[in-house]
Design a protein around this motif. Structure first.
Motif, PDB file in Angstrom:
ATOM      1  N   LYS A  46      51.727  39.103  52.413  1.00 16.31           N
ATOM      2  CA  LYS A  46      50.482  40.555  52.436  1.00 16.31           C
ATOM      3  C   LYS A  46      49.381  39.994  52.566  1.00 16.31           C
ATOM      4  O   LYS A  46      48.853  41.036  53.247  1.00 16.31           O
ATOM      5  N   LEU A  47      48.752  38.846  51.974  1.00 13.02           N
ATOM      6  CA  LEU A  47      47.581  38.450  52.098  1.00 13.02           C
ATOM      7  C   LEU A  47      46.840  39.077  53.831  1.00 13.02           C
ATOM      8  O   LEU A  47      45.830  39.198  54.747  1.00 13.02           O
ATOM      9  N   GLU A  48      47.974  37.830  54.988  1.00 14.78           N
ATOM     10  CA  GLU A  48      47.778  38.117  56.245  1.00 14.78           C
ATOM     11  C   GLU A  48      47.596  39.660  56.735  1.00 14.78           C
ATOM     12  O   GLU A  48      46.866  40.331  57.647  1.00 14.78           O
ATOM     13  N   GLU A  49      48.584  40.590  55.836  1.00 13.26           N
ATOM     14  CA  GLU A  49      49.168  41.526  56.960  1.00 13.26           C
ATOM     15  C   GLU A  49      47.608  42.383  56.280  1.00 13.26           C
ATOM     16  O   GLU A  49      47.338  42.791  57.428  1.00 13.26           O
ATOM     17  N   VAL A  50      47.258  42.647  55.010  1.00 11.04           N
ATOM     18  CA  VAL A  50      46.367  43.053  54.996  1.00 11.04           C
ATOM     19  C   VAL A  50      44.311  42.474  55.621  1.00 11.04           C
ATOM     20  O   VAL A  50      44.274  43.610  56.347  1.00 11.04           O
ATOM     21  N   SER A 124      39.410  43.996  38.813  1.00 12.78           N
ATOM     22  CA  SER A 124      39.206  43.831  37.341  1.00 12.78           C
ATOM     23  C   SER A 124      40.718  44.153  36.675  1.00 12.78           C
ATOM     24  O   SER A 124      41.330  43.655  35.620  1.00 12.78           O
ATOM     25  N   ASN A 125      40.251  45.631  36.696  1.00 12.82           N
ATOM     26  CA  ASN A 125      41.741  46.677  35.287  1.00 12.82           C
ATOM     27  C   ASN A 125      42.860  46.445  36.446  1.00 12.82           C
ATOM     28  O   ASN A 125      44.008  45.618  35.289  1.00 12.82           O
ATOM     29  N   GLN A 126      42.707  45.715  37.101  1.00 11.75           N
ATOM     30  CA  GLN A 126      44.398  45.407  37.961  1.00 11.75           C
ATOM     31  C   GLN A 126      44.876  44.229  37.185  1.00 11.75           C
ATOM     32  O   GLN A 126      46.310  44.449  37.525  1.00 11.75           O
ATOM     33  N   ILE A 127      43.990  43.185  37.247  1.00  9.80           N
ATOM     34  CA  ILE A 127      43.856  42.389  37.945  1.00  9.80           C
ATOM     35  C   ILE A 127      44.601  41.564  35.887  1.00  9.80           C
ATOM     36  O   ILE A 127      45.012  40.641  35.827  1.00  9.80           O
ATOM     37  N   VAL A 128      43.117  41.497  35.833  1.00  9.49           N
ATOM     38  CA  VAL A 128      42.552  41.145  34.470  1.00  9.49           C
ATOM     39  C   VAL A 128      44.316  40.856  33.195  1.00  9.49           C
ATOM     40  O   VAL A 128      44.504  39.732  32.922  1.00  9.49           O
ATOM     41  N   PRO A 129      44.904  42.336  33.036  1.00 10.76           N
ATOM     42  CA  PRO A 129      45.687  42.750  32.131  1.00 10.76           C
ATOM     43  C   PRO A 129      47.027  41.014  32.757  1.00 10.76           C
ATOM     44  O   PRO A 129      47.685  40.989  31.216  1.00 10.76           O
ATOM     45  N   LYS A 130      46.886  41.408  33.382  1.00 11.38           N
ATOM     46  CA  LYS A 130      48.102  40.774  33.862  1.00 11.38           C
ATOM     47  C   LYS A 130      47.809  38.532  33.766  1.00 11.38           C
ATOM     48  O   LYS A 130      48.962  38.406  33.494  1.00 11.38           O
ATOM     49  N   LEU A 131      46.156  38.819  34.418  1.00 13.57           N
ATOM     50  CA  LEU A 131      46.096  37.529  33.665  1.00 13.57           C
ATOM     51  C   LEU A 131      46.081  36.903  32.859  1.00 13.57           C
ATOM     52  O   LEU A 131      46.466  35.491  32.411  1.00 13.57           O
ATOM     53  N   LYS A 132      45.785  38.188  31.770  1.00 16.16           N
ATOM     54  CA  LYS A 132      45.682  37.685  30.625  1.00 16.16           C
ATOM     55  C   LYS A 132      47.280  37.634  29.514  1.00 16.16           C
ATOM     56  O   LYS A 132      47.869  36.623  29.064  1.00 16.16           O
ATOM     57  N   LYS A 133      48.788  38.040  31.263  1.00 13.46           N
ATOM     58  CA  LYS A 133      49.697  37.665  30.750  1.00 13.46           C
ATOM     59  C   LYS A 133      50.735  36.404  30.448  1.00 13.46           C
ATOM     60  O   LYS A 133      51.352  36.509  31.343  1.00 13.46           O
ATOM     61  N   TYR A 136      50.685  35.349  37.747  1.00  5.39           N
ATOM     62  CA  TYR A 136      49.844  35.257  38.027  1.00  5.39           C
ATOM     63  C   TYR A 136      49.837  35.986  39.520  1.00  5.39           C
ATOM     64  O   TYR A 136      49.673  36.242  39.643  1.00  5.39           O
ATOM     65  N   HIS A 137      51.272  35.999  39.856  1.00  3.77           N
ATOM     66  CA  HIS A 137      52.410  36.051  41.029  1.00  3.77           C
ATOM     67  C   HIS A 137      51.615  37.774  40.859  1.00  3.77           C
ATOM     68  O   HIS A 137      51.575  38.708  41.799  1.00  3.77           O
ATOM     69  N   ASP A 138      52.062  38.531  39.549  1.00  2.89           N
ATOM     70  CA  ASP A 138      51.582  40.244  40.186  1.00  2.89           C
ATOM     71  C   ASP A 138      50.581  40.451  39.786  1.00  2.89           C
ATOM     72  O   ASP A 138      50.173  41.649  40.808  1.00  2.89           O
ATOM     73  N   ALA A 139      49.574  39.228  39.348  1.00  7.17           N
ATOM     74  CA  ALA A 139      47.451  39.471  39.480  1.00  7.17           C
ATOM     75  C   ALA A 139      47.644  39.383  40.783  1.00  7.17           C
ATOM     76  O   ALA A 139      46.909  40.137  41.682  1.00  7.17           O
ATOM     77  N   PHE A 140      48.113  38.735  41.764  1.00  3.75           N
ATOM     78  CA  PHE A 140      47.987  38.680  43.170  1.00  3.75           C
ATOM     79  C   PHE A 140      47.985  40.165  43.914  1.00  3.75           C
ATOM     80  O   PHE A 140      47.566  40.047  45.238  1.00  3.75           O
ATOM     81  N   LEU A 141      49.866  39.490  43.849  1.00  7.60           N
ATOM     82  CA  LEU A 141      49.646  41.168  43.993  1.00  7.60           C
ATOM     83  C   LEU A 141      48.943  42.567  43.796  1.00  7.60           C
ATOM     84  O   LEU A 141      48.224  42.952  44.683  1.00  7.60           O
ATOM     85  N   GLY A 146      45.501  46.064  45.428  1.00  7.70           N
ATOM     86  CA  GLY A 146      44.019  46.884  45.352  1.00  7.70           C
ATOM     87  C   GLY A 146      43.305  46.557  46.521  1.00  7.70           C
ATOM     88  O   GLY A 146      42.324  48.064  46.894  1.00  7.70           O
ATOM     89  N   THR A 147      43.635  45.796  47.393  1.00  3.00           N
ATOM     90  CA  THR A 147      42.104  45.415  47.946  1.00  3.00           C
ATOM     91  C   THR A 147      42.767  46.182  49.407  1.00  3.00           C
ATOM     92  O   THR A 147      41.516  47.031  50.348  1.00  3.00           O
ATOM     93  N   ASP A 148      43.982  46.368  49.898  1.00  3.39           N
ATOM     94  CA  ASP A 148      44.377  47.294  50.937  1.00  3.39           C
ATOM     95  C   ASP A 148      44.300  48.460  50.350  1.00  3.39           C
ATOM     96  O   ASP A 148      43.150  49.605  51.674  1.00  3.39           O
ATOM     97  N   LYS A 149      43.942  48.842  49.127  1.00  3.97           N
ATOM     98  CA  LYS A 149      44.051  50.254  48.937  1.00  3.97           C
ATOM     99  C   LYS A 149      42.676  51.112  49.483  1.00  3.97           C
ATOM    100  O   LYS A 149      41.968  52.279  49.957  1.00  3.97           O
TER     101      LYS A 149
END
Lengths: 254, 367
Positions: A46-50, A124-133, A136-141, A146-149
């Motif tokens: 996914k990152l390569e694609e972006v 930060s708003n997208q990834i931090v809640p997932k990191l806290k749980k 990590y996979h979902d946080a990186f996704l 978010g970067t793509d957007k």
């Protein structure tokens, strides 16, 4: 210090090692072992694609520790090592697990597209809640999406993505409630205008002011009460920052 | 142990205090307020004295027996009384007046009867405002009322507004008032991690003498007291000794509430104003409130007077709406019906206009 530099140098080496001149760089480096191989592979694709779509270079790096170095400085160093100036922007997202810190470092080209204030705040708003749980996979996704957007927005609009320009349901809800309360007040005032009949509760108009004679005036101290209110401590909203002229971004704990 | 302690209420929280004679400090077990023994004893003694005074003091009675006089036969001969067949209101007018509707309920059918005995007023405040002025004031009252139903003004018979002399008892009173106030004084300072507010509480004792002149209380049960109070005050400098001549061409109401029964309403107002007069002398505090008060009437007089009022009662959707104007000063009061649908439309309209503005403001704040 030597130990730290050795540690950093080693990591640089590891990352650089994954960058053979002709092959695609290794955009996801999971040194902390947070991802399963399939997950890492999915993220990498996914990152390569972006990166390819927007001609940028974005990395996700996890480490067990950054030693005594701050996560932000570490990410900046890492970015300087892996960035490609011929691209339209470079960015590293770093996770340091010993102190549970995250940091996104951007070069100036990427900083123009993903701003330090709104862009990093949005990510930060997208990834931090997932990191806290520890998700990590979902946080990186979420980071990749978010970067793509934001990059797509920049490509389309020519200005960096600013979530505050979009519709904000919470602001709309607050505005609607306040407007409704003001509307009710206006209605109340209009209804009150229909009636000016008021009871007289006192007889001040009939008091002969000249007749008033104060015969006793005595003030006695009784007691004292003490109320203590703790001052609110200002917390840093943007978290850690290692920004300088060459690096943007931001981070914090999770 | 019972005879070694004295029960008393904490002035801060109202909880029972207990103190040991010989000690110089008392601490409230409920709020930890610390008080000097001397202060508490002083507080206690004053309350005891005031309570005893209130219990023992012979309440000065209003001298109502001198209010009003008997009619002469020649005067009463010119007066007639009407009894409304719908609401039972008793209206008095001179022999030349024919009321075409009851000013209380708007009923157009009234049968005149011969006037019966009642006290002759001591004074009368003559009408100064004309019917034209009353109609103009009523129309002005309608102006700018956005919720007024269109049908109300279309069917309103503003020309039917009627002049009426309303019976009033006017109370003169000399009073001695005593009150305790709680004065609070704040000192605010800051430490490195706290904002500290020290509040010093004082007992402020005030007493004084004052006179009230001619507090009006309407003597008619049919007249809404609130309406009557709303058109106050009257200018008593223009009040003249009563003569039936002043009733010519006007309706007049007969009192049906005695002066004795009107006393309570006057007393409530006197007590409130006496407290306020004393409260004005409590100065230098951030907050102040009355904790205890007593008003003793020392000298009282009551007179019976007729006051001029323009009155119109009209009906809308089977509900009466009354308007009154002070016939001397022109002060106009009334209650208008409102269009519920319109009121909600205004509310929704304001909400619709304000929501986008507030939305952008909220976004700016949340940014």
């Amino acid at each position: 210090m030597k130990k730290l530099m050795r540690f950093l140098g080693l990591l640089m080496l590891l990352v650089s090692f994954a960058l053979p001149a002709a092959a695609a760089p290794k955009y996801v480096v999971d040194r902390a072992g947070l991802l399963k191989p399939q997950q890492a592979q999915e993220l990498r694709q996914k990152l390569e694609e972006v990166n390819r779509k927007y001609q940028v270079r974005t990395f996700i790096v996890t480490v067990k520790s950054t030693g005594e170095m701050e996560a932000g400085k570490f990410a900046n160093e890492l970015l300087d090592q892996v960035k490609d100036k011929s691209n339209q922007g470079n960015m590293v997202m770093l996770l340091s697990m010993d102190k549970r810190k995250w940091y996104i470092s951007t070069d100036n080209a990427m900083r123009a597209k993903i701003t330090d204030e709104q862009g990093i705040k949005y990510l930060s708003n997208q990834i931090v809640p997932k990191l806290k749980k520890n998700n990590y996979h979902d946080a990186f996704l979420a980071f990749i999406e978010g970067t793509d957007k934001m990059l797509a927005y920049y490509q389309r609009e020519g200005v960096p993505y600013d979530p505050s320009r979009g519709f904000n349901p919470m602001a709309a809800g607050i505005a609607l409630v306040i407007a409704a309360v003001i509307g009710l007040l206006i209605r109340h005032v209009l209804i009150r205008q229909m009636n000016n009949v008021m009871p007289a509760l006192e007889a001040n108009a009939y008091l002969d002011k000249d007749s008033f004679q104060l015969e006793e005036k005595e003030d006695n101290y009784l007691y004292m009460t003490v109320k203590r209110v703790a001052k609110s401590k200002k917390s840093s909203s943007s978290g850690d920052s290692s920004r300088d002229d060459e690096h943007g971004g931001g981070g914090g704990g999770f | 142990m019972a005879d070694s302690s004295v029960a008393y209420q904490c002035p801060n929280c109202g909880g029972p205090l207990e103190f040991q004679p010989g000690s110089d400090k008392i601490v409230c077990p409920y709020c930890d307020t610390e008080l000097d023994v001397a202060t508490v004893e002083e507080l206690f003694n004053r309350k005891q004295e005031r309570a005893a005074a209130a219990q023992n003091a012979k309440e000065e009675q209003w001298k109502t027996e001198n209010a009003g006089k008997e009619w002469d036969a020649s005067e009463s001969g010119h007066l007639k009384a009407f009894t409304c067949s719908t609401c039972g209101a008793e209206i008095v007018c001179d022999e030349n007046t024919i009321a075409t509707e009851c000013c209380y309920c708007g009923n157009p059918t009234m049968l005149p009867n011969r006037f019966g005995g009642m006290l002759k007023p001591d004074f009368v405040i003559p009408f100064k405002k004309t019917k034209e002025e009353a109609v103009a004031a009523l129309k002005e009252f309608y102006n700018g009322k956005r919720l007024l139903p269109a049908a109300f003004t279309a069917n309103n018979r503003v020309e039917d507004i009627q002049p009426m002399y309303v019976p009033f008892w006017l109370f003169d009173s000399s009073v001695h008032a005593s009150a305790d106030f709680k004065g609070e004084e704040d000192t605010v300072y800051e430490t490195s991690n706290e904002t500290v507010t020290e509040t010093r509480v004082y007992q402020c004792i005030r007493s004084g003498h004052m006179d009230f002149r001619r507090i009006p209380v309407d003597g008619s049960t049919k007249m809404d007291d609130t309406y009557m109070e709303s058109i106050e005050p009257f200018d008593y400098s223009e009040m003249v000794p009563f003569s039936p001549a002043y009733l010519t061409g006007f309706l007049a109401d007969k009192y049906d509430v005695s002066a004795e029964d009107s006393v309570e309403r006057a007393d409530v107002r006197v007590k409130k104003s006496a407290e306020e007069a004393l409260a004005e002398t409590v100065q230098g505090y951030d907050r102040m409130s009355v904790t205890d008060s007593m008003v003793n009437k020392e000298d009282n007089q009551v007179v019976y007077a007729l006051a001029p009022v323009w009155i119109l009662t009209t009906r809308y959707e089977d509900k009466p709406y009354t308007f009154m104007m002070n016939g001397q000063t022109g002060k106009f009061v009334g209650t208008l019906p409102y269009d519920h649908k319109k009121s909600w439309m205004y509310m929704l309209g304001a909400t619709a206009v304000l929501t986008p503005l507030l939305y952008f403001a909220a976004k700016l704040v949340m940014k």
